[in-house]
Design a protein around this motif. Structure first.
Motif, short mmCIF file in Angstrom:
data_model
loop_
_atom_site.label_atom_id
_atom_site.label_comp_id
_atom_site.label_asym_id
_atom_site.label_seq_id
_atom_site.Cartn_x
_atom_site.Cartn_y
_atom_site.Cartn_z
N TRP A 188 11.61 59.81 -19.72
CA TRP A 188 10.98 58.65 -19.07
C TRP A 188 9.55 58.43 -19.56
N PHE A 189 8.80 59.51 -19.75
CA PHE A 189 7.42 59.38 -20.19
C PHE A 189 7.33 58.79 -21.59
N ASP A 190 8.22 59.24 -22.48
CA ASP A 190 8.24 58.67 -23.83
C ASP A 190 8.59 57.19 -23.79
N GLU A 191 9.53 56.82 -22.92
CA GLU A 191 9.91 55.41 -22.78
C GLU A 191 8.74 54.58 -22.28
N MET A 192 8.06 55.09 -21.26
CA MET A 192 6.93 54.35 -20.68
C MET A 192 5.79 54.19 -21.69
N LYS A 193 5.56 55.22 -22.47
CA LYS A 193 4.49 55.14 -23.46
C LYS A 193 4.84 54.13 -24.55
N LEU A 211 -3.18 50.74 -19.89
CA LEU A 211 -2.27 50.65 -18.75
C LEU A 211 -1.42 51.90 -18.61
N TYR A 212 -0.98 52.46 -19.72
CA TYR A 212 -0.20 53.70 -19.66
C TYR A 212 -1.04 54.82 -19.05
N ASN A 213 -2.29 54.93 -19.50
CA ASN A 213 -3.17 55.98 -18.97
C ASN A 213 -3.43 55.79 -17.48
N ALA A 214 -3.64 54.54 -17.07
CA ALA A 214 -3.96 54.26 -15.67
C ALA A 214 -2.74 54.38 -14.77
N GLU A 215 -1.65 53.72 -15.14
CA GLU A 215 -0.49 53.63 -14.27
C GLU A 215 0.35 54.91 -14.26
N ILE A 216 0.50 55.55 -15.42
CA ILE A 216 1.39 56.71 -15.51
C ILE A 216 0.60 58.02 -15.45
N ASP A 249 -9.45 42.21 -29.03
CA ASP A 249 -8.20 42.57 -28.35
C ASP A 249 -7.11 41.53 -28.56
N GLU A 250 -7.49 40.30 -28.92
CA GLU A 250 -6.48 39.28 -29.17
C GLU A 250 -5.70 39.56 -30.45
N LYS A 251 -6.29 40.33 -31.35
CA LYS A 251 -5.63 40.65 -32.61
C LYS A 251 -4.91 42.00 -32.57
N ASN A 252 -5.07 42.70 -31.45
CA ASN A 252 -4.46 44.02 -31.30
C ASN A 252 -3.11 43.88 -30.61
N LYS A 253 -2.03 44.04 -31.36
CA LYS A 253 -0.69 43.86 -30.81
C LYS A 253 -0.36 44.89 -29.73
N GLU A 254 -1.08 46.02 -29.72
CA GLU A 254 -0.84 47.06 -28.73
C GLU A 254 -1.52 46.75 -27.40
N PHE A 255 -2.44 45.79 -27.41
CA PHE A 255 -3.20 45.48 -26.20
C PHE A 255 -2.46 44.43 -25.39
#
Length: 497
Positions: free
Chosen positions: A222-227, A235-240, A452-458
């Motif tokens: 589950w953790f790998d999926e969420m990441k 968001l991963y750091n905050a929520e999970i 951040d608009e150019k960062n696909k991970e954001f």
């Protein structure tokens, strides 16, 4: 033969209940067992104090109906407490043979009534009347980082004063439990600040931090999926992982203040009429908003691209009110944003006039169409009964112009309107505003950081897109007035030109 059900508490859950204090705060990430622990806490209240009254508090009645109540019902079922058998929601259980509470409420539409006479009153902080008259023996707050601490004190904490001789040995008497994942905006900082109080006064406060790694019942992958699926590392750091986000110190909207600029204003009469039958598809529209002047036009502002977004506002006297924001990302398109979100939400609005604003790229034509983006939006709105006036003309203001104007308005300028943002309807916009950074411009002055608009991970809903849609009508409407009357702003432009 009666079957028993064994439920194992996680280490944070067990520690929380073994160390119960009068004031308990659980900063627990997703998957850490908040819903289960809160249901267990509710059960303990009910079992230990039959016929007593308790509170279940949320930031808004809408939040309670759509999020808190469903998770509460699911959690109680884990402990063999079933709706319409062991308790009823929104009505008295007297006809079911339930015992009555010591102090029966005048109305039952916001009550959870248990068979032993204990009741939980649903208290929404956006309606001070829901907690009025309550004399409670304890209670629970879910998604606590969303709660307003001043309203929480006035509407809830001051009601937690009841006691009876028969409950003198009840370990939960007077207890309050507040649970939340770590806040990602400024409004929730009060919740994490409680940790300092818990260190100073461990006899009164209990503060716990936990993440989902403590939960042995979660799938190993589950953790790998969420990441992998998380919109961003933040968001991963905050929520999970329950890691508090780093605060932005050099903000583009430096003068934004949650206590001054955010508000909640639901039409609680409408929500109470819907009650526990609340259905998001059927009832989620502007009827639930009490801040919309239904007989006045709407201001709509768009930001275009792979990520399309819309901010809806309204001038009301000397206040510029930001009513609601919407967004879609690829593969959803601009048409989907307007047809599936904006039009249905504002269908009940009476004065169907829209003043349309947006970036100048709205004048661009798509390769497969003869219409501009503005014309495309206008056509959709007109087909759905709206009259549209395009308001974007002339050259766009510089980032520095925006910075000076917006911060002057946020700080308070007697010649300009104040800005008020509906907190419940603009969660992503607020995060984007609070996280927008100011950087020195190569041409002088200040610019908005767009990296951040150019960062696909954001997560693009937290990048500056929504803030641009927020800016455009304000700058178009008020910048000339501001430049003509503000000597400081003019001097700053001259120095940096």
């Amino acid at each position: 033969m009666k079957q028993t059900k064994k439920i194992e508490l996680t280490l944070p859950q067990a520690d929380a209940f073994l160390n119960m204090r009068q004031k308990n705060y659980w900063e627990w990430g997703r998957g850490s067992g908040k819903s289960t622990a809160l249901a267990y806490g509710m059960r303990q209240f009910v079992v230990q104090m039959p016929r007593a009254s308790f509170f279940l508090v949320g930031a808004t009645y809408s939040q309670i109906l759509s999020r808190t109540l469903p998770s509460t019902i699911e959690g109680l079922e884990m402990f063999n407490l079933y709706q319409d058998v062991d308790y009823v929601v929104g009505r008295s259980g007297k006809k079911n043979g339930f015992a009555m509470p010591f102090q029966p409420p005048n109305q039952w539409n916001n009550i959870i009534h248990f068979s032993n006479g204990a009741i939980f009153q649903l208290v929404s902080l956006d309606n001070p009347n829901t907690g009025r008259g309550l004399n409670s023996y304890g209670g629970i707050g879910d998604e606590a980082a969303l709660l307003d601490p001043e309203k929480l004190y006035n509407n809830v904490k001051t009601t937690n004063r009841a006691k009876k001789e028969i409950f003198k040995n009840a370990s939960m008497l007077g207890a309050e439990i507040y649970a939340s994942s770590t806040p990602i905006n400024k409004k929730g900082k009060w919740f994490t600040d409680i940790e300092k109080e818990a260190i100073k006064r461990p006899d009164l406060y209990y503060f716990s931090k936990a993440n989902a790694f403590y939960n042995p019942h979660i799938r190993s992958n589950w953790f790998d999926e969420m990441k992998a699926e998380a919109p961003s590392e933040l968001l991963y750091n905050a929520e999970i992982l329950n890691i508090r986000p780093k605060e932005i110190t050099d903000g583009f909207y430096a003068n934004i203040n949650p206590d001054v600029h955010y508000y909640k204003d639901h039409n609680n009469l409408y929500l109470e009429s819907v009650g526990v039958t609340f259905n998001k598809e059927q009832h989620f529209n502007c009827n639930q908003d009490n801040d919309v002047n239904t007989h006045e036009p709407l201001i709509m502002s768009l930001d275009f691209g792979v990520f399309n977004c819309c901010v809806v506002s309204q001038m009301q006297d000397d206040v510029y009110k930001v009513l609601k924001s919407f967004w879609v990302k690829s593969p959803r398109l601009l048409d989907d944003l307007i047809l599936e979100q904006v039009v249905p939400y504002y269908r009940p609005h009476q004065e169907k006039i829209i003043y349309l604003y947006g970036g100048h790229d709205g004048n661009n034509r798509l390769p497969n169409s003869s219409k501009t983006l503005f014309e495309q939006v206008t056509d959709i709105l007109e087909r759905n009964g709206w009259t549209v006036y395009l308001m974007t003309h002339g050259a766009a203001a510089t980032h520095f112009d925006k910075y000076l104007l917006l911060n002057a308005m946020l700080k308070g300028n007697s010649r300009l309107p104040s800005i008020a943002i509906n907190e419940s309807n603009n969660e992503d916009l607020i995060i984007a505003l609070e996280r927008a950074e100011a950087v020195e411009s190569t041409s002088g002055g200040v610019s908005k950081n767009k990296k951040d608009e150019k960062n696909k991970e954001f997560p693009q809903q937290h990048a500056p897109h929504l803030t641009d849609a927020f800016d455009i009508p304000i700058v178009t409407m008020f910048n000339d007035q501001f430049q003509g009357t503000n000597q400081f702003a003019n001097e700053m432009r001259i120095r940096t030109s």
